[in-house]
Design a protein around this motif. Structure first.
Motif, PDB file in Angstrom:
ATOM      1  N   LEU A  12       0.838  -1.201   0.000  1.00 23.55           N
ATOM      2  CA  LEU A  12       0.000   0.000   0.000  1.00 23.55           C
ATOM      3  C   LEU A  12       0.873   1.251   0.000  1.00 23.55           C
ATOM      4  CD1 LEU A  12      -2.788   1.306   0.145  1.00 23.55           C
ATOM      5  CD2 LEU A  12      -2.699   1.094   2.630  1.00 23.55           C
ATOM      6  N   GLY A  13       1.973   1.204   0.766  1.00 19.36           N
ATOM      7  CA  GLY A  13       2.906   2.331   0.755  1.00 19.36           C
ATOM      8  C   GLY A  13       3.520   2.539  -0.611  1.00 19.36           C
ATOM      9  N   ALA A  14       3.926   1.438  -1.272  1.00 16.61           N
ATOM     10  CA  ALA A  14       4.504   1.543  -2.617  1.00 16.61           C
ATOM     11  C   ALA A  14       3.488   2.094  -3.607  1.00 16.61           C
ATOM     12  CB  ALA A  14       4.996   0.173  -3.072  1.00 16.61           C
ATOM     13  N   LEU A  15       2.231   1.669  -3.465  1.00 18.16           N
ATOM     14  CA  LEU A  15       1.167   2.147  -4.352  1.00 18.16           C
ATOM     15  C   LEU A  15       0.957   3.648  -4.188  1.00 18.16           C
ATOM     16  CD1 LEU A  15      -1.114   0.923  -6.292  1.00 18.16           C
ATOM     17  CD2 LEU A  15      -2.606   1.172  -4.314  1.00 18.16           C
ATOM     18  N   LEU A  16       0.894   4.110  -2.943  1.00 22.62           N
ATOM     19  CA  LEU A  16       0.696   5.539  -2.687  1.00 22.62           C
ATOM     20  C   LEU A  16       1.902   6.357  -3.142  1.00 22.62           C
ATOM     21  CD1 LEU A  16      -0.918   5.355   0.874  1.00 22.62           C
ATOM     22  CD2 LEU A  16      -2.054   5.980  -1.253  1.00 22.62           C
ATOM     23  N   PHE A  17       3.089   5.810  -2.963  1.00 25.28           N
ATOM     24  CA  PHE A  17       4.303   6.500  -3.408  1.00 25.28           C
ATOM     25  C   PHE A  17       4.288   6.694  -4.925  1.00 25.28           C
ATOM     26  CE2 PHE A  17       8.960   6.394  -4.446  1.00 25.28           C
ATOM     27  CZ  PHE A  17       9.289   7.595  -3.828  1.00 25.28           C
ATOM     28  N   GLY A  18       3.919   5.642  -5.644  1.00 19.71           N
ATOM     29  CA  GLY A  18       3.825   5.749  -7.095  1.00 19.71           C
ATOM     30  C   GLY A  18       2.753   6.724  -7.530  1.00 19.71           C
ATOM     31  N   ALA A  19       1.585   6.678  -6.854  1.00 23.11           N
ATOM     32  CA  ALA A  19       0.499   7.590  -7.210  1.00 23.11           C
ATOM     33  C   ALA A  19       0.893   9.043  -6.964  1.00 23.11           C
ATOM     34  CB  ALA A  19      -0.757   7.246  -6.402  1.00 23.11           C
ATOM     35  N   ALA A  20       1.611   9.298  -5.859  1.00 21.55           N
ATOM     36  CA  ALA A  20       2.035  10.664  -5.550  1.00 21.55           C
ATOM     37  C   ALA A  20       3.021  11.188  -6.585  1.00 21.55           C
ATOM     38  CB  ALA A  20       2.655  10.712  -4.155  1.00 21.55           C
ATOM     39  N   LEU A  21       3.857  10.285  -7.125  1.00 20.00           N
ATOM     40  CA  LEU A  21       4.854  10.698  -8.098  1.00 20.00           C
ATOM     41  C   LEU A  21       4.326  10.706  -9.530  1.00 20.00           C
ATOM     42  CD1 LEU A  21       8.018   8.874  -6.741  1.00 20.00           C
ATOM     43  CD2 LEU A  21       7.578  11.327  -6.740  1.00 20.00           C
TER      44      LEU A  21
END
Length: 556
Positions: free
Chosen positions: A254-263
């Motif tokens: 979930l953290g990786a998903l949010l990190f990608g979405a933010a970038l």
């Protein structure tokens, strides 16, 4: 250590070679990678899952979800479509699909063939069974040339909403570390705690990823000439975000998903500089190894499940998903509901990745994992042709019901070579800052336009929306000039700026219009509205049709 490299090397080499072979017959690379694991694992018995392999597997999971967030999550586009008919269609599709999936994953309905998982686990699995793959849909539409057409935009918009909703549901419920509350309290107390944790983590991660990291990367690149600086910072940042998510009790994916979405809002310059390296590492090493590892875990243990359970798992979620898509499209009055339903039926990479996470966390067993992964292969193999056929037939009599905005992720795929100068209309006229509010309300406001650029002696004075007029009593409208209610110093675009970056600015600042200024002199050249981009998609469709007619006439 050397002996540990042998299985890793074998899996990667066989996976890529199988990809070359299966690509010739139109099969997905995911099928090739997983087939490599099946051949080297259950069939030949050469490679077995080991703890050393788990390290690479874990990295592959996080990079995979980072890429899903980067390519398929479009928060501004999602927010902009709320209250629109495409949002209603996607919501209805997801709700009906998840209810159908919960019939076979939970004990809520008391049927004998159900898997009878605890509620949180049943919800996670139902979310995976209800997911749609934006990546697969975008690839099929792009390969067939449909992505730049109105129908392609409509299907893309519906699928991105549905995928975001199901990803959020799965993200809330997946993993053994989600919350510490007992399962019977999960529906109330646990959900509140989890939402609070996700919200807090999202805010911090979003600020660091979307506001701190991009300007930091640009600043460092201007000062230092260090090879692959951006790549190193992003990969390191990804692992730190994953650790932060785990420390907060959330799953690292979930953290990786949010990190990608933010970038996903990175300027195209940085995006184009960084992504080739990340994609090379992902597609050459981690992704093949990840899905090959999934193949190592496939077996025929699902045959021990009751026949009624096997049939139910394979049919009820699929039937519910298709029915939900049709019902949602019909009730939202979308044109061509069968094409919309075909798009929503697409399955791809994220589903298998999430299933492997559930298996690693002990949420599902080897039997259920093998059964559903095999079902996902069926989707991956069959749905591209089904989507292509449905869209091709629908195009013949399609009446566009275009979304009011173009999702940034759509522009990234379909309009990547378009700049602001291509869309700019220099012939428009604009209200003056000295114009009384009454005159503006009577002469300039038109339906479906949310924002208006106001000029002062040929220069941009600001942006005004009808909602801002309410701050002035109506009795004073005749004497109050527009400059009193302006939103000053709005963001602007330059003629050579990619339309993707322009849409990103508009979404970030909640604007439906943006002024375009000359790069050096900052002279006002005109404006771009979200409707202009929608009209561009329509125009590209008309041009494509005209070219086909010309080619047909020349051939005759």
């Amino acid at each position: 250590m050397i002996e540990d490299l042998l299985p890793i090397g074998l899996l990667i080499v066989v996976a890529k070679l199988l990809e070359c072979l299966l690509d010739r017959i139109g099969l997905s690379s995911i099928v090739a990678y997983t087939a490599a694991g099946i051949l080297l694992g259950p069939v030949a018995g050469i490679v077995e899952p080991t703890s050393k392999l788990q390290v690479f597997l874990g990295i592959g999971v996080f990079i995979l979800f980072f890429l899903v967030g980067l390519d398929e999550i479009d928060i501004p586009g999602f927010v902009a479509t709320i209250r629109g008919r495409f949002f209603y269609a996607a919501i209805l599709s997801v709700v009906i699909s998840m209810v159908a999936a919960m019939v076979v994953t939970s004990d809520l309905f008391g049927v004998r063939f159900a898997l009878e998982l605890p509620f949180r686990d049943a919800l996670a699995l139902a979310g995976i069974l209800s997911m749609s793959s934006l990546g697969l849909v975008a690839k099929v539409l792009a390969d067939k040339g449909y992505l730049k057409e109105p129908l392609g935009l409509e299907i893309f918009t519906t699928v991105i909403i549905a995928e975001m909703i199901t990803l959020l549901v799965v993200g809330f419920s997946i993993g053994e570390h989600t919350i510490a509350a007992p399962d019977h309290l999960w529906g109330a107390f646990g959900v509140v705690i989890l939402i609070a944790e996700v919200a807090a983590f999202t805010v911090v991660a979003w600020i660091l990823s979307a506001r701190v990291m991009p300007p930091t990367i640009l600043f460092l690149k201007r000062i230092f000439n260090v090879p692959e600086l951006s790549f190193g910072l992003l990969i390191g940042g990804l692992f730190l975000v994953v650790v932060g998510a785990e420390e907060m009790g959330l799953h690292g994916s979930l953290g990786a998903l949010l990190f990608g979405a933010a970038l996903s809002g990175l300027p195209r310059q940085v995006h184009n500089d960084v992504m080739p390296g990340i994609r090379s590492a992902a597609e050459g090493l981690f992704v093949p190894l990840f899905f090959a590892s999934a193949g190592l875990r496939l077996d025929f243990s699902f045959l021990s499940l009751p026949l009624a359970t096997i049939i139910a798992v394979l049919t009820i979620p699929s039937a519910g998903k298709f029915a939900g898509a049709l019902i949602g499209a019909y009730l939202a009055r979308l044109d061509k509901p069968y094409a919309q339903a075909a798009g929503l039926m697409a399955k791809g990479v994220a589903e298998i990745a999430l299933l492997l996470v559930l298996l690693e966390n002990g949420v599902i067993g080897q039997d259920v994992f093998s059964l559903i992964v095999l079902a996902m292969f069926g989707y991956i193999v069959l749905m591209p042709q089904a989507i292509s056929t449905a869209v091709n037939r629908a195009r013949l009599t399609h009446r566009p019901t275009m979304p009011s905005v173009v999702p940034v992720s759509f522009a990234r795929r379909a309009l990547d070579d378009i700049t602001a100068g291509h869309v700019l209309d220099p012939s428009r006229t604009y209200p003056e800052a000295s114009l009384p509010i009454r005159n503006f309300a009577d002469e300039w406001i038109v339906p479906d336009q949310q924002d208006y650029v106001v000029v002062d002696e040929g220069a941009v004075a600001g942006v005004v929306s009808p909602a801002r007029l309410t701050s002035v009593p109506m009795g004073s409208w005749g004497q109050t000039p527009l400059r009193e209610v302006l939103r000053p110093e709005p963001p602007h675009a330059e003629p050579d700026e990619p339309i993707v970056d322009v849409l990103q600015k508009m979404s970030r600042h909640s604007l439906s219009v943006i002024p375009v200024l000359e790069k050096d002199s900052e002279a006002f050249l005109g404006t771009i509205t979200s409707h202009d981009v929608v009209d561009l998609v329509l125009l590209m469709d008309e041009i494509a049709d005209e070219l086909k007619v010309i080619e047909k006439e020349e051939a005759n």
